[in-house]
Design an enzyme around this catalytic site. Structure first.
Site, PDB file in Angstrom:
ATOM      1  N   HIS A 349     -20.915   7.034 -28.173  1.00  0.00           N
ATOM      2  CA  HIS A 349     -21.537   5.749 -27.847  1.00  0.00           C
ATOM      3  C   HIS A 349     -22.801   5.916 -26.980  1.00  0.00           C
ATOM      4  O   HIS A 349     -23.544   4.959 -26.794  1.00  0.00           O
ATOM      5  CB  HIS A 349     -20.523   4.818 -27.149  1.00  0.00           C
ATOM      6  CG  HIS A 349     -20.103   5.278 -25.766  1.00  0.00           C
ATOM      7  ND1 HIS A 349     -18.991   6.040 -25.532  1.00  0.00           N
ATOM      8  CD2 HIS A 349     -20.667   5.074 -24.542  1.00  0.00           C
ATOM      9  CE1 HIS A 349     -18.857   6.261 -24.213  1.00  0.00           C
ATOM     10  NE2 HIS A 349     -19.875   5.696 -23.604  1.00  0.00           N
ATOM     11  N   ASP A 382     -15.075   9.642 -30.376  1.00  0.00           N
ATOM     12  CA  ASP A 382     -16.144   9.246 -29.458  1.00  0.00           C
ATOM     13  C   ASP A 382     -16.825  10.475 -28.868  1.00  0.00           C
ATOM     14  O   ASP A 382     -17.048  10.568 -27.664  1.00  0.00           O
ATOM     15  CB  ASP A 382     -15.589   8.343 -28.341  1.00  0.00           C
ATOM     16  CG  ASP A 382     -16.696   7.638 -27.552  1.00  0.00           C
ATOM     17  OD1 ASP A 382     -17.829   7.543 -28.078  1.00  0.00           O
ATOM     18  OD2 ASP A 382     -16.442   7.244 -26.378  1.00  0.00           O
ATOM     19  N   SER A 465     -20.730   8.412 -18.733  1.00  0.00           N
ATOM     20  CA  SER A 465     -20.161   8.750 -20.047  1.00  0.00           C
ATOM     21  C   SER A 465     -20.765  10.041 -20.586  1.00  0.00           C
ATOM     22  O   SER A 465     -21.978  10.242 -20.556  1.00  0.00           O
ATOM     23  CB  SER A 465     -20.440   7.631 -21.053  1.00  0.00           C
ATOM     24  OG  SER A 465     -19.756   6.450 -20.648  1.00  0.00           O
TER      25      SER A 465
END
Length: 621
Positions: A349, A382, A465
């Site tokens: 993402h 992910d 992230s």
């Protein structure tokens, strides 16, 4: 010389006060003689001849005796001071005192004429108060005094009755200045003595044949303290008679103690006030000199290898910050170097906004910046791999083993929360194998990731992230991927932040996916070949009644079909661990590799049945 025939009447010349007192002179004769003496003194030295006759007449002496010469008179005068002295010494017989006073007056009269009187015996006829006071020796009756003698000798009237001498006349004199002693009172003028050979007229001469006695020394006049009183003279000592009682020694001691105690209290109060004022001044102003704060000296930069500082020092050179721009948007994330060829691992993402034509910029911890391209990505895990070119000196991050991690182990997270590069936080492993799902913004489920995650309380925020989660040896054990933010009804507002619930993809799973992405550009997912009913609300994961295209929910010839799974079966356990939903079953399967054996427990018609299958493989998106 004899008086009468009684031997006790013999009075020698110069007799003392007791002899004069015992002479028996009458009060009347003494009074008359005193009056004569005063009259003679008042007459002055005008005529010696005028003085002789009155003295003889008043004294009761015959003219024959008076004309015999002044020798007898001088002898009588010489004895007068003795009578005067004795009378001042406290004689009790008043007539004798008067007689001696008369003799003294006569002597003063003779001396006033300036002639010397030789010492001689006083004839009996010249001494008043004896039987010879009148011709023929007839005694004169003495009147009784009106008052008794004063036993206290009260000045100035020390003698009783009207025969007491009158107080002397005091003449005013110049008053000295206040505080200076008063001058001594002037002495009475002495009449000049008669020259030798010139007897004083009227004085009885010595009796022929008798030796002339020596004249006694005149006695000092009686002290009269009231005559010398000066109200303006300086007092010899302070006056203490104020009416108050004189304090005793004990009272003075107690008073002194009270004064000392009071002084000490006052001193303490004053000192405390001054000290407090000085303290307040120093506190407000910081003292009287410039402030110089204490500081530790220079220390070594080396830190323990397993400390947060030691872990960060070794890991930061391998951590990078990614800035992504594309047609779908832009964002910031974190990654770390996998090898020396420039491969960098991050979250899917993070790079997804760039798409196929976007731009990805990589910034290293030293500040160098390089462009990167996407090697491969997988939304189900992910994860994504990008590569930089033309950059040397890369330091790959060592990878750990997530299966070795235990709950409570310390961990360190590094990232760029809110674009703050190289931010280091620390915490512990809060839980393992926490099934989570992330993404799903597209609505068709294609962007949903299923992660059997490591839970940590190390602060993780947007921008972290793709960053590494490190163990105590600075090895990667997870890839920070998701956080649980506060609910919309909470007090927090704006962009979501950490509340101590962070999740990371286990490094064992990330390693397999990264290798596949680098080698093939695609990642494979393990599958069991069945379609699940995601709307089932019961305990476990139920196999659906049909597939998405309306066919059989169990893929013919697939792992599930070969293991005997049927539509409507409920899978309750995976490798002995209870599951409660379809998402949990997917997470548990994704945690394995294709080809791994998987033990399941299936409930059918109220009965549980264990089965074993070999996981198949499917290509990821």
């Amino acid at each position: 010389m004899r008086r009468g025939s009684d031997p006790s009447d013999e009075v020698p010349t110069g007799a003392t006060a007791p002899d004069a007192t015992a002479s028996g002179a009458t009060a009347e004769a003494a009074h008359e003689t005193s009056a004569a003496g005063d009259a003679s003194a008042a007459a002055g030295p005008a005529s010696v001849d005028a003085e002789v006759a009155p003295v003889s007449a008043v004294s009761g002496v015959s003219p024959e005796v008076a004309s015999a010469g002044v020798t007898d008179v001088s002898a009588g005068v010489a004895g007068a001071p003795v009578g005067v002295t004795d009378a001042s010494a406290g004689a009790a017989d008043e007539p004798a005192a008067a007689a001696h006073a008369a003799a003294g007056a006569a002597r003063a009269t003779v001396e006033a004429e300036g002639e010397a009187v030789p010492a001689a015996a006083v004839p009996a006829a010249a001494v008043p108060g004896t039987p010879g006071d009148v011709p023929g020796g007839v005694p004169v009756d003495r009147p009784t005094p009106l008052h008794d003698p004063d036993p206290y000798s009260t000045p100035p009237y020390g003698q009783p009755g009207p025969w007491a001498p009158a107080p002397p006349v005091q003449f005013p004199a110049t008053t000295p200045a206040h505080g200076t002693p008063s001058p001594a009172p002037p002495r009475a003028a002495q009449a000049p003595a008669a020259p030798p050979g010139h007897p004083t007229p009227g004085a009885p001469g010595p009796t022929p044949g008798e030796p002339t006695p020596a004249a006694p020394s005149p006695a000092a006049p009686p002290a009269a303290p009231w005559q010398n009183y000066d109200p303006w003279a300086a007092t010899p000592a302070p006056l203490h008679q104020t009416g108050a009682a004189v304090a005793s020694r004990e009272q003075r001691r107690k008073r002194a103690i009270r004064v000392l105690v009071l002084g000490a209290v006052v001193l303490a109060l004053v000192s405390g006030g001054i000290g407090g004022a000085v303290g307040v001044y120093l506190e407000r102003t910081g003292g009287v000199t410039d402030v110089e704060l204490p500081q530790a000296g220079q220390e070594s930069e080396e830190r323990a290898a397993d400390s947060v500082a030691g872990i960060a020092a070794r890991a930061l050179p391998s951590v990078v910050t990614l800035h992504v721009k594309g047609s779908a948007g832009e964002g910031t994330g974190t990654g770390f170097v996998l090898d020396g060829r420039g491969h960098i691992l991050t979250n899917n993402h993070v790079v997804e906004p760039a798409g196929s034509s976007g731009e990805i910029s990589v910034t290293f911890s030293g500040g160098e910046t390089a462009k990167a391209t996407v090697v491969g990505r997988d939304s189900g895990y992910d994860l994504a791999v990008v590569k930089v070119s033309g950059v040397g000196g890369l330091k790959p991050m060592p990878l750990g083993n997530s299966d070795n991690v235990q709950v409570g182990d310390p961990v360190v997270a590094i990232g760029a929360p809110f674009d703050l590069a190289n931010t280091v936080t620390s915490g512990i492993i809060s839980a393992k194998e926490r099934p989570i799902t992330a993404g799903g913004e597209k609505g068709d489920g294609s962007d949903v990731s299923y992660v059997d995650a490591l839970q940590t309380d190390a602060p993780i925020n947007p921008g972290n992230s793709g960053g590494p989660l490190l163990d105590s040896k600075a090895r990667v054990v997870g890839i920070n991927s998701a956080i649980r933010s506060a609910d919309s009804g909470s007090d927090q507002s704006g962009q979501a932040g950490s509340i101590g619930l962070g999740f990371a993809i286990p490094v064992n799973q990330a390693k397999r996916v990264a290798e596949e992405l680098i080698n093939t550009g695609r990642a494979t997912h393990p599958v069991i070949g069945v379609t699940l009913d995601m709307n089932y609300t019961g305990d476990g994961a139920r196999v659906g009644a049909k597939s998405d295209d309306g066919g059989s929910p169990v893929t013919r010839g697939g792992p599930g079909d070969r293991a005997g799974i049927r539509a409507g079966d409920v899978i309750t356990e995976v490798d002995g661990q209870r599951i409660h939903s379809g998402e949990e079953l997917i997470v548990k399967i994704r945690a394995h590799r294709p080809g791994d054996h998987l033990a399941l427990t299936v409930e059918r018609d109220g009965k549980e049945k264990p089965i074993t299958l070999v996981l198949g493989s499917a290509s990821g998106a």
